[in-house]
Design a protein around this motif. Sequence first.
Motif, PDB file in Angstrom:
ATOM      1  N   ALA A  87      74.220  72.284  83.067  1.00  0.00           N
ATOM      2  CA  ALA A  87      73.613  71.067  83.617  1.00  0.00           C
ATOM      3  C   ALA A  87      73.247  70.082  82.508  1.00  0.00           C
ATOM      4  O   ALA A  87      73.488  68.883  82.635  1.00  0.00           O
ATOM      5  CB  ALA A  87      72.380  71.426  84.434  1.00  0.00           C
ATOM      6  N   ALA A  88      72.681  70.599  81.415  1.00  0.00           N
ATOM      7  CA  ALA A  88      72.225  69.732  80.328  1.00  0.00           C
ATOM      8  C   ALA A  88      73.373  68.975  79.663  1.00  0.00           C
ATOM      9  O   ALA A  88      73.152  67.916  79.080  1.00  0.00           O
ATOM     10  CB  ALA A  88      71.459  70.553  79.297  1.00  0.00           C
ATOM     11  N   ARG A  89      74.574  69.508  79.757  1.00  0.00           N
ATOM     12  CA  ARG A  89      75.741  68.836  79.185  1.00  0.00           C
ATOM     13  C   ARG A  89      76.435  67.909  80.177  1.00  0.00           C
ATOM     14  O   ARG A  89      77.393  67.219  79.826  1.00  0.00           O
ATOM     15  CB  ARG A  89      76.748  69.883  78.688  1.00  0.00           C
ATOM     16  CG  ARG A  89      76.292  70.645  77.470  1.00  0.00           C
ATOM     17  CD  ARG A  89      77.407  71.515  76.906  1.00  0.00           C
ATOM     18  NE  ARG A  89      77.881  72.523  77.841  1.00  0.00           N
ATOM     19  CZ  ARG A  89      77.463  73.777  77.909  1.00  0.00           C
ATOM     20  NH1 ARG A  89      76.533  74.193  77.074  1.00  0.00           N
ATOM     21  NH2 ARG A  89      77.972  74.612  78.780  1.00  0.00           N
ATOM     22  N   SER A  90      75.945  67.870  81.395  1.00  0.00           N
ATOM     23  CA  SER A  90      76.612  67.081  82.430  1.00  0.00           C
ATOM     24  C   SER A  90      76.290  65.591  82.314  1.00  0.00           C
ATOM     25  O   SER A  90      75.231  65.198  81.815  1.00  0.00           O
ATOM     26  CB  SER A  90      76.218  67.578  83.822  1.00  0.00           C
ATOM     27  OG  SER A  90      74.875  67.242  84.112  1.00  0.00           O
ATOM     28  N   GLU A  91      77.218  64.784  82.801  1.00  0.00           N
ATOM     29  CA  GLU A  91      76.991  63.329  82.843  1.00  0.00           C
ATOM     30  C   GLU A  91      75.788  62.999  83.717  1.00  0.00           C
ATOM     31  O   GLU A  91      75.030  62.082  83.416  1.00  0.00           O
ATOM     32  CB  GLU A  91      78.232  62.623  83.368  1.00  0.00           C
ATOM     33  CG  GLU A  91      79.396  62.639  82.413  1.00  0.00           C
ATOM     34  CD  GLU A  91      80.604  61.882  82.945  1.00  0.00           C
ATOM     35  OE1 GLU A  91      80.435  60.980  83.787  1.00  0.00           O
ATOM     36  OE2 GLU A  91      81.717  62.202  82.507  1.00  0.00           O
ATOM     37  N   GLU A  92      75.607  63.755  84.790  1.00  0.00           N
ATOM     38  CA  GLU A  92      74.494  63.502  85.714  1.00  0.00           C
ATOM     39  C   GLU A  92      73.151  63.703  85.017  1.00  0.00           C
ATOM     40  O   GLU A  92      72.224  62.907  85.190  1.00  0.00           O
ATOM     41  CB  GLU A  92      74.592  64.421  86.941  1.00  0.00           C
ATOM     42  CG  GLU A  92      75.787  64.146  87.822  1.00  0.00           C
ATOM     43  CD  GLU A  92      77.058  64.888  87.407  1.00  0.00           C
ATOM     44  OE1 GLU A  92      78.019  64.841  88.191  1.00  0.00           O
ATOM     45  OE2 GLU A  92      77.097  65.516  86.328  1.00  0.00           O
ATOM     46  N   PHE A  93      73.037  64.787  84.238  1.00  0.00           N
ATOM     47  CA  PHE A  93      71.783  65.063  83.532  1.00  0.00           C
ATOM     48  C   PHE A  93      71.491  63.960  82.521  1.00  0.00           C
ATOM     49  O   PHE A  93      70.367  63.465  82.430  1.00  0.00           O
ATOM     50  CB  PHE A  93      71.882  66.424  82.840  1.00  0.00           C
ATOM     51  CG  PHE A  93      70.564  66.947  82.315  1.00  0.00           C
ATOM     52  CD1 PHE A  93      69.694  67.615  83.160  1.00  0.00           C
ATOM     53  CD2 PHE A  93      70.215  66.791  80.985  1.00  0.00           C
ATOM     54  CE1 PHE A  93      68.485  68.114  82.677  1.00  0.00           C
ATOM     55  CE2 PHE A  93      69.017  67.280  80.500  1.00  0.00           C
ATOM     56  CZ  PHE A  93      68.148  67.949  81.352  1.00  0.00           C
ATOM     57  N   MET A  94      72.509  63.573  81.760  1.00  0.00           N
ATOM     58  CA  MET A  94      72.326  62.500  80.780  1.00  0.00           C
ATOM     59  C   MET A  94      71.949  61.185  81.460  1.00  0.00           C
ATOM     60  O   MET A  94      71.126  60.425  80.937  1.00  0.00           O
ATOM     61  CB  MET A  94      73.582  62.355  79.939  1.00  0.00           C
ATOM     62  CG  MET A  94      73.779  63.526  78.998  1.00  0.00           C
ATOM     63  SD  MET A  94      75.226  63.295  77.967  1.00  0.00           S
ATOM     64  CE  MET A  94      76.149  64.762  78.385  1.00  0.00           C
ATOM     65  N   ALA A  95      72.503  60.935  82.630  1.00  0.00           N
ATOM     66  CA  ALA A  95      72.175  59.714  83.372  1.00  0.00           C
ATOM     67  C   ALA A  95      70.711  59.708  83.810  1.00  0.00           C
ATOM     68  O   ALA A  95      70.077  58.651  83.836  1.00  0.00           O
ATOM     69  CB  ALA A  95      73.089  59.569  84.586  1.00  0.00           C
ATOM     70  N   THR A  96      70.159  60.883  84.122  1.00  0.00           N
ATOM     71  CA  THR A  96      68.749  60.926  84.535  1.00  0.00           C
ATOM     72  C   THR A  96      67.833  60.546  83.385  1.00  0.00           C
ATOM     73  O   THR A  96      66.827  59.873  83.581  1.00  0.00           O
ATOM     74  CB  THR A  96      68.342  62.303  85.086  1.00  0.00           C
ATOM     75  OG1 THR A  96      68.418  63.288  84.055  1.00  0.00           O
ATOM     76  CG2 THR A  96      69.177  62.703  86.276  1.00  0.00           C
ATOM     77  N   GLY A  97      68.172  60.982  82.168  1.00  0.00           N
ATOM     78  CA  GLY A  97      67.368  60.618  81.004  1.00  0.00           C
ATOM     79  C   GLY A  97      67.409  59.132  80.737  1.00  0.00           C
ATOM     80  O   GLY A  97      66.376  58.499  80.473  1.00  0.00           O
ATOM     81  N   LYS A  98      68.590  58.564  80.827  1.00  0.00           N
ATOM     82  CA  LYS A  98      68.730  57.117  80.632  1.00  0.00           C
ATOM     83  C   LYS A  98      67.937  56.355  81.696  1.00  0.00           C
ATOM     84  O   LYS A  98      67.223  55.404  81.393  1.00  0.00           O
ATOM     85  CB  LYS A  98      70.206  56.730  80.694  1.00  0.00           C
ATOM     86  CG  LYS A  98      70.452  55.263  80.478  1.00  0.00           C
ATOM     87  CD  LYS A  98      71.923  54.918  80.546  1.00  0.00           C
ATOM     88  CE  LYS A  98      72.103  53.422  80.408  1.00  0.00           C
ATOM     89  NZ  LYS A  98      73.475  53.001  80.617  1.00  0.00           N
ATOM     90  N   ASP A  99      68.043  56.817  82.947  1.00  0.00           N
ATOM     91  CA  ASP A  99      67.333  56.155  84.037  1.00  0.00           C
ATOM     92  C   ASP A  99      65.821  56.265  83.858  1.00  0.00           C
ATOM     93  O   ASP A  99      65.088  55.310  84.105  1.00  0.00           O
ATOM     94  CB  ASP A  99      67.763  56.749  85.381  1.00  0.00           C
ATOM     95  CG  ASP A  99      67.256  55.947  86.552  1.00  0.00           C
ATOM     96  OD1 ASP A  99      67.591  54.741  86.634  1.00  0.00           O
ATOM     97  OD2 ASP A  99      66.515  56.505  87.387  1.00  0.00           O
ATOM     98  N   ALA A 100      65.355  57.413  83.398  1.00  0.00           N
ATOM     99  CA  ALA A 100      63.913  57.591  83.167  1.00  0.00           C
ATOM    100  C   ALA A 100      63.416  56.612  82.112  1.00  0.00           C
ATOM    101  O   ALA A 100      62.336  56.023  82.265  1.00  0.00           O
ATOM    102  CB  ALA A 100      63.625  59.027  82.747  1.00  0.00           C
ATOM    103  N   MET A 101      64.199  56.422  81.053  1.00  0.00           N
ATOM    104  CA  MET A 101      63.806  55.477  80.016  1.00  0.00           C
ATOM    105  C   MET A 101      63.770  54.050  80.571  1.00  0.00           C
ATOM    106  O   MET A 101      62.882  53.274  80.230  1.00  0.00           O
ATOM    107  CB  MET A 101      64.766  55.559  78.831  1.00  0.00           C
ATOM    108  CG  MET A 101      64.764  56.908  78.125  1.00  0.00           C
ATOM    109  SD  MET A 101      63.169  57.379  77.447  1.00  0.00           S
ATOM    110  CE  MET A 101      63.052  56.224  76.116  1.00  0.00           C
ATOM    111  N   GLU A 102      64.721  53.723  81.445  1.00  0.00           N
ATOM    112  CA  GLU A 102      64.754  52.395  82.053  1.00  0.00           C
ATOM    113  C   GLU A 102      63.574  52.170  82.992  1.00  0.00           C
ATOM    114  O   GLU A 102      63.108  51.039  83.141  1.00  0.00           O
ATOM    115  CB  GLU A 102      66.070  52.185  82.794  1.00  0.00           C
ATOM    116  CG  GLU A 102      67.266  52.045  81.864  1.00  0.00           C
ATOM    117  CD  GLU A 102      68.598  52.014  82.589  1.00  0.00           C
ATOM    118  OE1 GLU A 102      68.625  52.125  83.833  1.00  0.00           O
ATOM    119  OE2 GLU A 102      69.626  51.911  81.899  1.00  0.00           O
ATOM    120  N   MET A 103      63.078  53.242  83.628  1.00  0.00           N
ATOM    121  CA  MET A 103      61.909  53.120  84.511  1.00  0.00           C
ATOM    122  C   MET A 103      60.673  52.738  83.731  1.00  0.00           C
ATOM    123  O   MET A 103      59.770  52.116  84.262  1.00  0.00           O
ATOM    124  CB  MET A 103      61.622  54.444  85.237  1.00  0.00           C
ATOM    125  CG  MET A 103      62.446  54.667  86.450  1.00  0.00           C
ATOM    126  SD  MET A 103      61.826  56.001  87.509  1.00  0.00           S
ATOM    127  CE  MET A 103      61.351  57.271  86.387  1.00  0.00           C
TER     128      MET A 103
END
Length: 92
Positions: free
Chosen positions: A64-80
């Motif tokens: 999961a940690a290597r998935s595009e979806e997981f990385m997208a959640t981190g980026k989205d959290a920073m944008e929030m």
Amino acid sequence: MVRAFVLYDEEPDSGRYAQHAELCRKVPGGTFRHGGVFGAPMGEPRYRYYAEWEFADMDAFKTAARSEEFMATGKDAMEMGGVFTVLFADLE
């Protein structure tokens, strides 16, 4: 069982967080949960909002940690915006 915990200093905007939660639910192999923190044993709670992923084992977490979806959640959290803490735990 492996868990990823996210502790938010302030409760995020509910509408914006609903979008973030939908993104988090797309992470493969994990179960996502979240909610407001309503209390602490003494005084006011340090954190106001809580989120977690639960993974069956370390292999599922690593995938999961290597998935595009997981990385997208981190980026989205920073944008929030806002201040949050992320922790990973390997539970028996």
